[in-house]
Design a protein around this motif. Structure first.
Motif, mmCIF file in Angstrom:
data_model
loop_
_atom_site.group_PDB
_atom_site.id
_atom_site.type_symbol
_atom_site.label_atom_id
_atom_site.label_comp_id
_atom_site.label_asym_id
_atom_site.label_seq_id
_atom_site.Cartn_x
_atom_site.Cartn_y
_atom_site.Cartn_z
ATOM 1 N N ASP A 114 -49.250 -24.854 -72.498
ATOM 2 C CA ASP A 114 -48.898 -24.056 -71.320
ATOM 3 C C ASP A 114 -49.958 -24.228 -70.226
ATOM 4 O OD1 ASP A 114 -47.999 -22.280 -69.492
ATOM 5 O OD2 ASP A 114 -47.752 -20.620 -70.914
ATOM 6 N N LYS A 115 -49.492 -24.538 -69.044
ATOM 7 C CA LYS A 115 -50.386 -24.846 -67.913
ATOM 8 C C LYS A 115 -51.339 -23.702 -67.609
ATOM 9 C CE LYS A 115 -50.272 -26.309 -63.049
ATOM 10 N NZ LYS A 115 -49.404 -26.675 -61.890
ATOM 11 N N VAL A 116 -50.886 -22.472 -67.834
ATOM 12 C CA VAL A 116 -51.723 -21.313 -67.490
ATOM 13 C C VAL A 116 -52.964 -21.230 -68.384
ATOM 14 C CG1 VAL A 116 -49.744 -20.027 -66.620
ATOM 15 C CG2 VAL A 116 -50.404 -19.792 -69.024
ATOM 16 N N ARG A 117 -52.948 -21.926 -69.523
ATOM 17 C CA ARG A 117 -54.097 -21.911 -70.436
ATOM 18 C C ARG A 117 -55.166 -22.933 -70.031
ATOM 19 N NH1 ARG A 117 -51.440 -21.660 -76.510
ATOM 20 N NH2 ARG A 117 -50.154 -19.797 -76.198
ATOM 21 N N ILE A 118 -54.790 -23.846 -69.163
ATOM 22 C CA ILE A 118 -55.727 -24.905 -68.781
ATOM 23 C C ILE A 118 -56.631 -24.361 -67.685
ATOM 24 C CG2 ILE A 118 -55.934 -27.310 -68.064
ATOM 25 C CD1 ILE A 118 -54.465 -26.794 -70.722
ATOM 26 N N ILE A 119 -57.686 -23.747 -68.108
ATOM 27 C CA ILE A 119 -58.662 -23.136 -67.194
ATOM 28 C C ILE A 119 -60.049 -23.547 -67.656
ATOM 29 C CG2 ILE A 119 -59.585 -20.987 -66.271
ATOM 30 C CD1 ILE A 119 -56.890 -19.682 -66.923
ATOM 31 N N ASP A 120 -60.821 -24.127 -66.777
ATOM 32 C CA ASP A 120 -62.166 -24.586 -67.118
ATOM 33 C C ASP A 120 -63.035 -23.391 -67.533
ATOM 34 O OD1 ASP A 120 -64.384 -26.130 -67.468
ATOM 35 O OD2 ASP A 120 -64.980 -26.011 -65.353
ATOM 36 N N GLY A 121 -63.638 -23.528 -68.732
ATOM 37 C CA GLY A 121 -64.523 -22.495 -69.242
ATOM 38 C C GLY A 121 -63.834 -21.323 -69.906
ATOM 39 N N ALA A 122 -62.522 -21.419 -70.103
ATOM 40 C CA ALA A 122 -61.788 -20.321 -70.746
ATOM 41 C C ALA A 122 -62.192 -20.193 -72.230
ATOM 42 C CB ALA A 122 -60.289 -20.560 -70.631
ATOM 43 N N ARG A 123 -62.352 -18.957 -72.668
ATOM 44 C CA ARG A 123 -62.660 -18.686 -74.079
ATOM 45 C C ARG A 123 -61.819 -17.485 -74.522
ATOM 46 N NH1 ARG A 123 -64.745 -22.776 -73.078
ATOM 47 N NH2 ARG A 123 -66.910 -23.463 -73.446
ATOM 48 N N ASP A 124 -61.135 -17.663 -75.622
ATOM 49 C CA ASP A 124 -60.319 -16.570 -76.168
ATOM 50 C C ASP A 124 -60.721 -16.346 -77.634
ATOM 51 O OD1 ASP A 124 -58.135 -14.636 -76.049
ATOM 52 O OD2 ASP A 124 -57.143 -15.990 -77.468
ATOM 53 N N TYR A 125 -60.865 -15.076 -78.026
ATOM 54 C CA TYR A 125 -61.306 -14.736 -79.388
ATOM 55 C C TYR A 125 -60.347 -13.692 -79.953
ATOM 56 C CZ TYR A 125 -64.350 -13.017 -83.165
ATOM 57 O OH TYR A 125 -64.867 -12.641 -84.386
ATOM 58 N N GLN A 126 -59.744 -13.997 -81.084
ATOM 59 C CA GLN A 126 -58.777 -13.075 -81.704
ATOM 60 C C GLN A 126 -59.145 -12.854 -83.172
ATOM 61 O OE1 GLN A 126 -55.006 -15.023 -81.147
ATOM 62 N NE2 GLN A 126 -54.784 -14.324 -79.025
ATOM 63 N N ILE A 127 -58.991 -11.598 -83.607
ATOM 64 C CA ILE A 127 -59.253 -11.244 -85.006
ATOM 65 C C ILE A 127 -57.938 -10.807 -85.652
ATOM 66 C CG2 ILE A 127 -60.511 -9.708 -86.566
ATOM 67 C CD1 ILE A 127 -62.638 -9.424 -84.470
ATOM 68 N N SER A 128 -57.699 -11.235 -86.892
ATOM 69 C CA SER A 128 -56.486 -10.860 -87.616
ATOM 70 C C SER A 128 -56.447 -9.354 -87.838
ATOM 71 C CB SER A 128 -56.425 -11.576 -88.974
ATOM 72 O OG SER A 128 -55.381 -11.077 -89.766
ATOM 73 N N LYS A 129 -55.272 -8.766 -87.637
ATOM 74 C CA LYS A 129 -55.119 -7.330 -87.844
ATOM 75 C C LYS A 129 -55.191 -6.959 -89.317
ATOM 76 C CE LYS A 129 -52.310 -6.589 -83.705
ATOM 77 N NZ LYS A 129 -51.013 -6.116 -83.188
ATOM 78 N N SER A 130 -54.780 -7.885 -90.186
ATOM 79 C CA SER A 130 -54.762 -7.587 -91.625
ATOM 80 C C SER A 130 -56.078 -7.901 -92.314
ATOM 81 C CB SER A 130 -53.642 -8.387 -92.312
ATOM 82 O OG SER A 130 -53.845 -9.784 -92.139
ATOM 83 N N ASP A 131 -56.870 -8.813 -91.709
ATOM 84 C CA ASP A 131 -58.128 -9.197 -92.342
ATOM 85 C C ASP A 131 -59.128 -9.503 -91.243
ATOM 86 O OD1 ASP A 131 -60.239 -10.214 -93.769
ATOM 87 O OD2 ASP A 131 -59.015 -11.439 -95.110
ATOM 88 N N ALA A 132 -60.125 -8.643 -91.079
ATOM 89 C CA ALA A 132 -61.092 -8.774 -89.980
ATOM 90 C C ALA A 132 -61.958 -10.011 -90.106
ATOM 91 C CB ALA A 132 -61.961 -7.522 -89.910
ATOM 92 N N ASN A 133 -61.958 -10.646 -91.249
ATOM 93 C CA ASN A 133 -62.776 -11.840 -91.427
ATOM 94 C C ASN A 133 -62.022 -13.110 -91.048
ATOM 95 O OD1 ASN A 133 -65.399 -12.701 -92.154
ATOM 96 N ND2 ASN A 133 -64.588 -13.565 -94.042
ATOM 97 N N VAL A 134 -60.754 -12.988 -90.675
ATOM 98 C CA VAL A 134 -59.957 -14.134 -90.203
ATOM 99 C C VAL A 134 -59.902 -14.056 -88.682
ATOM 100 C CG1 VAL A 134 -57.712 -15.271 -90.237
ATOM 101 C CG2 VAL A 134 -58.587 -14.159 -92.312
ATOM 102 N N PHE A 135 -60.386 -15.127 -88.017
ATOM 103 C CA PHE A 135 -60.412 -15.081 -86.557
ATOM 104 C C PHE A 135 -60.038 -16.456 -85.984
ATOM 105 C CE2 PHE A 135 -64.632 -16.245 -87.984
ATOM 106 C CZ PHE A 135 -64.984 -17.303 -87.164
ATOM 107 N N LYS A 136 -59.681 -16.439 -84.701
ATOM 108 C CA LYS A 136 -59.289 -17.677 -84.007
ATOM 109 C C LYS A 136 -59.999 -17.733 -82.653
ATOM 110 C CE LYS A 136 -55.259 -20.252 -82.315
ATOM 111 N NZ LYS A 136 -53.798 -20.257 -82.146
ATOM 112 N N ILE A 137 -60.580 -18.895 -82.382
ATOM 113 C CA ILE A 137 -61.240 -19.135 -81.101
ATOM 114 C C ILE A 137 -60.467 -20.224 -80.357
ATOM 115 C CG2 ILE A 137 -63.338 -19.959 -79.971
ATOM 116 C CD1 ILE A 137 -64.916 -18.848 -82.350
ATOM 117 N N THR A 138 -60.136 -19.969 -79.112
ATOM 118 C CA THR A 138 -59.468 -20.958 -78.263
ATOM 119 C C THR A 138 -60.343 -21.189 -77.028
ATOM 120 O OG1 THR A 138 -57.315 -20.166 -78.999
ATOM 121 C CG2 THR A 138 -57.361 -21.541 -77.012
ATOM 122 N N GLY A 139 -60.538 -22.471 -76.695
ATOM 123 C CA GLY A 139 -61.372 -22.772 -75.539
ATOM 124 C C GLY A 139 -60.825 -23.931 -74.722
ATOM 125 N N CYS A 140 -61.261 -24.019 -73.479
ATOM 126 C CA CYS A 140 -60.824 -25.113 -72.600
ATOM 127 C C CYS A 140 -61.979 -25.445 -71.648
ATOM 128 C CB CYS A 140 -59.577 -24.716 -71.824
ATOM 129 S SG CYS A 140 -58.918 -26.044 -70.793
#
Length: 447
Positions: A100-126
């Motif tokens: 998705d074009k809206v995600r293509i942002i220089d220096g973008a960082r996204d951090y998400q933690i699983s609702k069921s398990d706080a030790n499961v996380f996802k990092i997205t960057g651009c």
């Protein structure tokens, strides 16, 4: 059963501790979002971006080579080289063709933690590379710590299990040491009874076994002492009369013949006693073959009555016979079964009150769906006998103290019991209304 419970308890304790430790780690990681993002970036993103800056962004093959050779095998990472419109030029995985074009942002960082398990996380960057091209990446942490946690919990469970059962293991060593002492002849040694589980039952069984062996040893010693006395007495008599005959210490031929008759009677007694020892030894070691034959139990009892009746009359006893109205066919060794009847009758002759009757009866009974031919021999003993003494009459080497004055090996009932056991039957003894009753069960022939 207790070991299973301890293992389950160990697992519960180990996993509870592991989960508590992990949850403490969760709280720490929740507060370190920036640290996690920074770790992923420093781990490989900086290096990859430096390599991409050195190549022509239109050289797709070169970009593919960089991703495939160095970054396609990194666990949890996905890398995409995209243009400013989100079209994927190259990637470490064929998962997506466009972002998705809206995600293509220089220096973008996204951090998400699983609702069921706080030790499961996802990092997205651009990050912008050059000339309108970007490196888009994701990192998904699949809770590797859980695997380590499970492995650690299992190891902890094993350690906890051995800690909890260490006392039992030490107790087993105590049991072994006690058994070693018993095998060396110290039957007075007793295993201490601890816990309330199978080990306590084992200890109690070992103590019972040791007590039984000690009693058996005591009975053997008593038996040897009594047998030595029983053999020595007639042997001394025989030797005494032989010496008198040798020295001609007799007044007449009639006295000489009396001595000879006494020696003959004592000699026959010794021969009979030795025969009992030999027969008992063979039966106890099962060194005997049974010649199974179809026999009529009623006829066997009838013949035994005819053979023994005169001896009963000589002892002022009456031998009676009550037979089952139908033929009772049994399978057994006629000679051995006749020995059983003879031993029981001999016991009745020795220990019955004078001017009483000895009754033989036959019948048929079914026990546990098996048909038995049954015969019983009952008499009025010279003195009362307790049920406990009756139950011991068939024990090996048992002879009542007040029976020592009677000639005999004391093995007659034991021999009878062993013979019937070899036939798959049983003997029971009861004292009912002043009569001692021996009841013998012999398997009937199958129709």
């Amino acid at each position: 059963m207790e070991l299973v419970f301890i293992m389950l308890l160990s697992l519960i304790i180990a996993f509870t501790v592991a989960i508590l430790i992990r949850n403490i780690g969760f709280e720490f990681h929740k507060e370190s979002k920036e640290k996690r993002i920074s770790q992923r970036y420093e781990e490989c993103i900086i290096e990859l971006e430096d390599k991409l800056l050195k190549v022509d962004m239109k050289d797709v093959n070169k970009i593919n080579a960089i991703l495939e050779e160095n970054y396609s095998q990194l666990v949890g990472y996905e890398f995409y080289v995209v243009d400013e419109n989100g079209r994927v030029i190259s990637s470490s995985t064929p998962a997506m063709l466009e972002i998705d074009k809206v995600r293509i942002i220089d220096g973008a960082r996204d951090y998400q933690i699983s609702k069921s398990d706080a030790n499961v996380f996802k990092i997205t960057g651009c990050d912008s590379i050059k000339n309108g091209y970007y490196l888009y990446y994701t990192y998904l942490y699949f809770d590797e710590n859980d695997t380590r946690m499970v492995a650690g919990a299992l190891i902890g469970a094993v350690i906890c299990f051995f800690f909890l059962i260490w006392g039992r293991i030490s107790y087993i060593s105590t049991i072994r040491l006690s058994v070693d002492k018993m095998t060396q002849g110290d039957l007075s040694e007793k295993v201490p009874c601890c816990y309330k589980n199978e080990l306590r039952g084992l200890a109690e069984d070992i103590n019972k076994m040791a007590e039984a062996l000690e009693n058996e040893e005591q009975k053997k010693n008593e038996f040897l002492t009594n047998i030595s006395h029983d053999i020595r007495t007639p042997l001394t008599t025989i030797l005494g009369y032989l010496n008198m005959i040798k020295n001609k210490n007799y007044d007449s031929e009639e006295a000489l013949q009396g001595y000879i008759r006494i020696m003959e009677r004592k000699g026959k007694f010794l021969a009979s006693m030795l025969e009992d020892f030999f027969q008992y030894s063979k039966l106890a070691s099962h060194d005997i073959s049974i010649k199974y034959t179809k026999l009529d139990l009623n006829e066997l009892l009838r013949q035994m009555k005819e053979d023994e009746e005169e001896e009963f009359l000589a002892k002022e006893l009456k031998l009676e016979l009550q037979l089952y109205p139908e033929v009772i066919y049994c399978m057994g060794d006629p000679e051995l079964l006749a020995r059983v009847v003879g031993n029981l009758l001999s016991n009745s002759i020795k220990y019955s009150q004078m001017n009483t009757s000895v009754l033989m009866k036959s019948s048929i009974e079914k026990v546990n769906y098996i048909n038995y031919g049954v015969f019983s021999i009952s008499n009025v003993p010279q003195e009362s006998i307790s049920e406990e003494e009756v139950s011991r009459l068939f024990e090996r080497l048992y002879k009542r103290d007040n029976a020592r004055k009677e000639e005999g090996s004391g093995l007659g009932l034991s021999i009878a019991n062993n013979i019937i056991k070899l036939h798959g039957g049983k003997i029971e003894g009861h004292f009912v209304e002043e009569r001692l009753i021996f009841k013998v069960y012999v398997r009937m022939q199958k129709l």
